[in-house]
Enzyme design. Sequence first.
Site, PDB file in Angstrom:
ATOM      1  N   TRP A   1      27.203  94.366 120.470  1.00 14.82           N
ATOM      2  CA  TRP A   1      26.665  95.554 119.781  1.00 14.82           C
ATOM      3  C   TRP A   1      27.631  96.724 119.782  1.00 14.82           C
ATOM      4  CZ3 TRP A   1      27.043  99.289 123.339  1.00 14.82           C
ATOM      5  CH2 TRP A   1      26.981  98.903 124.684  1.00 14.82           C
ATOM      6  N   ASN A   2      28.690  96.683 120.608  1.00  9.99           N
ATOM      7  CA  ASN A   2      29.459  97.930 120.762  1.00  9.99           C
ATOM      8  C   ASN A   2      30.382  98.240 119.579  1.00  9.99           C
ATOM      9  OD1 ASN A   2      31.177  95.898 121.559  1.00  9.99           O
ATOM     10  ND2 ASN A   2      31.956  96.970 123.358  1.00  9.99           N
TER      11      ASN A   2
ATOM     12  N   SER B   1      29.906  89.549 127.140  1.00  6.70           N
ATOM     13  CA  SER B   1      30.072  89.628 128.589  1.00  6.70           C
ATOM     14  C   SER B   1      30.621  88.321 129.161  1.00  6.70           C
ATOM     15  CB  SER B   1      28.729  89.963 129.230  1.00  6.70           C
ATOM     16  OG  SER B   1      27.796  88.964 128.889  1.00  6.70           O
TER      17      SER B   1
ATOM     18  N   GLU C   1      36.490  86.514 124.097  1.00  5.19           N
ATOM     19  CA  GLU C   1      36.895  87.917 124.285  1.00  5.19           C
ATOM     20  C   GLU C   1      35.836  88.544 125.171  1.00  5.19           C
ATOM     21  OE1 GLU C   1      39.605  89.333 123.109  1.00  5.19           O
ATOM     22  OE2 GLU C   1      40.278  87.772 121.744  1.00  5.19           O
ATOM     23  N   LEU C   2      36.140  88.678 126.464  1.00  2.14           N
ATOM     24  CA  LEU C   2      35.086  89.027 127.422  1.00  2.14           C
ATOM     25  C   LEU C   2      35.283  90.423 128.020  1.00  2.14           C
ATOM     26  CD1 LEU C   2      34.949  85.484 129.051  1.00  2.14           C
ATOM     27  CD2 LEU C   2      33.655  86.350 127.104  1.00  2.14           C
TER      28      LEU C   2
ATOM     29  N   CYS D   1      35.153  97.495 125.712  1.00  2.00           N
ATOM     30  CA  CYS D   1      35.700  96.552 126.693  1.00  2.00           C
ATOM     31  C   CYS D   1      37.075  96.972 127.181  1.00  2.00           C
ATOM     32  CB  CYS D   1      35.757  95.161 126.079  1.00  2.00           C
ATOM     33  SG  CYS D   1      36.663  95.147 124.540  1.00  2.00           S
TER      34      CYS D   1
ATOM     35  N   GLU E   1      43.037  87.765 119.210  1.00  2.00           N
ATOM     36  CA  GLU E   1      42.528  88.163 117.894  1.00  2.00           C
ATOM     37  C   GLU E   1      43.485  89.174 117.284  1.00  2.00           C
ATOM     38  OE1 GLU E   1      37.860  87.226 117.866  1.00  2.00           O
ATOM     39  OE2 GLU E   1      38.310  89.212 118.616  1.00  2.00           O
TER      40      GLU E   1
HETATM   41  P1  NAP Z   1      26.379  90.032 125.833  1.00  2.54           P
HETATM   42  O1  NAP Z   1      25.081  90.300 126.483  1.00  2.54           O
HETATM   43  O2  NAP Z   1      27.222  88.954 126.370  1.00  2.54           O
HETATM   44  O3  NAP Z   1      26.027  89.788 124.285  1.00  2.54           O
HETATM   45  C1  NAP Z   1      27.005  89.515 123.337  1.00  2.54           C
HETATM   46  C2  NAP Z   1      26.433  88.608 122.270  1.00  2.54           C
HETATM   47  O4  NAP Z   1      26.057  87.383 122.869  1.00  2.54           O
HETATM   48  C3  NAP Z   1      25.182  89.150 121.594  1.00  2.54           C
HETATM   49  O5  NAP Z   1      25.168  88.739 120.256  1.00  2.54           O
HETATM   50  C4  NAP Z   1      24.069  88.465 122.364  1.00  2.54           C
HETATM   51  O6  NAP Z   1      22.872  88.340 121.622  1.00  2.54           O
HETATM   52  C5  NAP Z   1      24.695  87.115 122.565  1.00  2.54           C
HETATM   53  N1  NAP Z   1      24.105  86.351 123.663  1.00  2.54           N
HETATM   54  C6  NAP Z   1      23.505  86.796 124.785  1.00  2.54           C
HETATM   55  N2  NAP Z   1      23.076  85.743 125.540  1.00  2.54           N
HETATM   56  C7  NAP Z   1      23.412  84.617 124.846  1.00  2.54           C
HETATM   57  C8  NAP Z   1      23.233  83.224 125.077  1.00  2.54           C
HETATM   58  N3  NAP Z   1      22.637  82.760 126.175  1.00  2.54           N
HETATM   59  N4  NAP Z   1      23.697  82.358 124.150  1.00  2.54           N
HETATM   60  C9  NAP Z   1      24.313  82.805 123.039  1.00  2.54           C
HETATM   61  N5  NAP Z   1      24.498  84.111 122.759  1.00  2.54           N
HETATM   62  C10 NAP Z   1      24.072  85.009 123.670  1.00  2.54           C
HETATM   63  O7  NAP Z   1      27.328  91.293 125.835  1.00  2.54           O
HETATM   64  P2  NAP Z   1      26.958  92.774 125.413  1.00  2.54           P
HETATM   65  O8  NAP Z   1      26.310  93.423 126.572  1.00  2.54           O
HETATM   66  O9  NAP Z   1      26.271  92.797 124.108  1.00  2.54           O
HETATM   67  O10 NAP Z   1      28.410  93.368 125.144  1.00  2.54           O
HETATM   68  C11 NAP Z   1      29.125  94.022 126.102  1.00  2.54           C
HETATM   69  C12 NAP Z   1      30.149  93.112 126.726  1.00  2.54           C
HETATM   70  O11 NAP Z   1      31.048  92.647 125.733  1.00  2.54           O
HETATM   71  C13 NAP Z   1      31.009  93.842 127.720  1.00  2.54           C
HETATM   72  O12 NAP Z   1      31.241  93.038 128.843  1.00  2.54           O
HETATM   73  C14 NAP Z   1      32.296  94.093 126.961  1.00  2.54           C
HETATM   74  O13 NAP Z   1      33.403  94.280 127.786  1.00  2.54           O
HETATM   75  C15 NAP Z   1      32.386  92.849 126.146  1.00  2.54           C
HETATM   76  N6  NAP Z   1      33.276  93.048 124.985  1.00  2.54           N
HETATM   77  C16 NAP Z   1      34.467  92.406 124.981  1.00  2.54           C
HETATM   78  C17 NAP Z   1      35.342  92.612 123.929  1.00  2.54           C
HETATM   79  C18 NAP Z   1      36.659  91.913 123.892  1.00  2.54           C
HETATM   80  O14 NAP Z   1      37.242  91.836 122.825  1.00  2.54           O
HETATM   81  N7  NAP Z   1      37.163  91.385 124.984  1.00  2.54           N
HETATM   82  C19 NAP Z   1      34.984  93.459 122.882  1.00  2.54           C
HETATM   83  C20 NAP Z   1      33.752  94.099 122.921  1.00  2.54           C
HETATM   84  C21 NAP Z   1      32.901  93.876 123.992  1.00  2.54           C
HETATM   85  P3  NAP Z   1      21.648  89.371 121.876  1.00  2.54           P
HETATM   86  O15 NAP Z   1      22.145  90.691 121.464  1.00  2.54           O
HETATM   87  O16 NAP Z   1      20.595  88.829 120.973  1.00  2.54           O
HETATM   88  O17 NAP Z   1      21.297  89.289 123.327  1.00  2.54           O
END
Ligand code: NAP
Length: 486
Positions: A158-159, A236, A257-258, A291, A464
């Site tokens: 979402w970010n 995450s 990308e975590l 992130c 990416e």
């Molecule tokens: P998240 O909870 O892991 O969610 C990311 C995506 O995964 C959402 O679309 C979510 O859907 C989906 N998801 C959640 N549980 C799942 C499952 N069991 N199976 C399949 N998909 C699932 O992360 P977030 O809290 O939204 O985002 C923040 C994290 O992303 C932070 O840790 C940040 O550092 C990381 N991030 C990394 C990068 C990078 O490029 N390295 C860039 C941006 C963000 P729902 O929304 O429906 O739960």
Amino acid sequence: MNLAARDAGLSLLRQHALIAGEPIAANGAGVAVDNPADGALLGHVPDLGAAETKRAVAAAVDAFTDWSRGDPHERAAFLRAWAALIDENTEALGALCALENGKPFEEAKGEIAYANGFIKWFAGEAERLIGETQDSPLGHLILTYREAVGPCALITPWNFPAAMLTRKLGPAFAAGCTAVVKPASQTPFTAIALAELAYRAGLPAGALSIVTGEAAVIGKALCDSPDIRKLSFTGSTGVGRKLAEQCAPTLKRVSMELGGAAPLVVFADADLDLAVAETIKGKFRNSGQTCVCPNRVYVERPVAETFAEKLAAQVARLPVGDAFQPGVKVGPLIDDKALDKVERHVAAIQADGGRILTGGARHALGGRFFQPTVTLGGDDRLFREEETFGPMVPVFPFDTEAEALEKADASEFGLASYLFTRDLDRAMRFSRRIEAGMCGVNTGLISTPVAPFGGVKQSGYGREGSIHGIDEYVNVKTVTLALRSA
Ligand code: NAP
């Protein structure tokens, strides 16, 4: 309040998912999406499950053959047409993104331009899917082709509702892949609007689906499908690990990308005013919910107090408010859980003897707003382990370069890192040694479509953007030609 911009955003809001280019309406039920600034309901997207996901996968499979075998110059032309429509709609897309994510409208427009940068860059890459020829020691001629991996599953957070999507779709489409996207439930509308523009730009039916609903169910259906040949995930580390496990039985290609918990290191010889300004740019974008934003700031002891005070003085003046309030720099957090986490991190610093220099509490605006915060001292352990994901900068003094490097690396994450110094030798040495996928030297902004983006350690794998981004979506095929001599 810029109400005209807000209304433009609402004009692109569609309460439906897209399976094979066909809308599936939410009809007032399903997943509710709100505006983080005031909690007001923006609308719903449908709560789809495994059956609809399988339909989207089947459509991606059907569309794949023609799309991947087509002329890459036509795919480049499509990407340019899509980019032109996004340019035309930047204001409305930015407003929609601001509405569902909460980030300031100006910043959200910046995200749309950044997101579109990936589409433009990968339009060029579609035209450069260059193979090689090579003489074989066996007397043959070896040809290599770079071919589309296949239908892809793309899961985004979402970010950055626009940029995290186009950073995947740009190279996927350029390579000739088709895609099924699962956007974050808190910000699906930007993805749906971008998909609508892609179809308007001429994308063939089935080449893109947007599936909304229960993440675990949709994710499992995508991972289990042998027809999905690649999963690209941004989110995450915990969810990434689970998805990688789920992809193992079908041996899909995976990029991850975590999370990060980026260190930012300031040496005493640095330009402190520059370091302060860049720390603010890097940290307070998206209210600290990125992130790559600095999660822990290490400052050489002789200048630590001065740096922290200068930083606190400027951070205290950052305007906080609704995305459409002119001049606002810091918006709300995405949800109440995010607010609790920042509060917990502030409390941990205080419990460990650190001081709050500015902020430190929920904002007077109420709701999901938190005061931009700077602390000095305390224990850095929690900040090595967890991303605060909020508007808080903890500053910790250090004494030697070796100690700074050890602290920077003492984390399971390794995404972004930052370094401020005027000493070129030190800059080269430190940036080479640090365990991170990316290192900004004397800058807090490192993300651009032309630079490789990605992490090491528990921050994931794959890159990416840049000339490397398309490699995640191609297989190299080798053709060996035995040529008869005349
Ligand atoms: P998240 O909870 O892991 O969610 C990311 C995506 O995964 C959402 O679309 C979510 O859907 C989906 N998801 C959640 N549980 C799942 C499952 N069991 N199976 C399949 N998909 C699932 O992360 P977030 O809290 O939204 O985002 C923040 C994290 O992303 C932070 O840790 C940040 O550092 C990381 N991030 C990394 C990068 C990078 O490029 N390295 C860039 C941006 C963000 P729902 O929304 O429906 O739960």
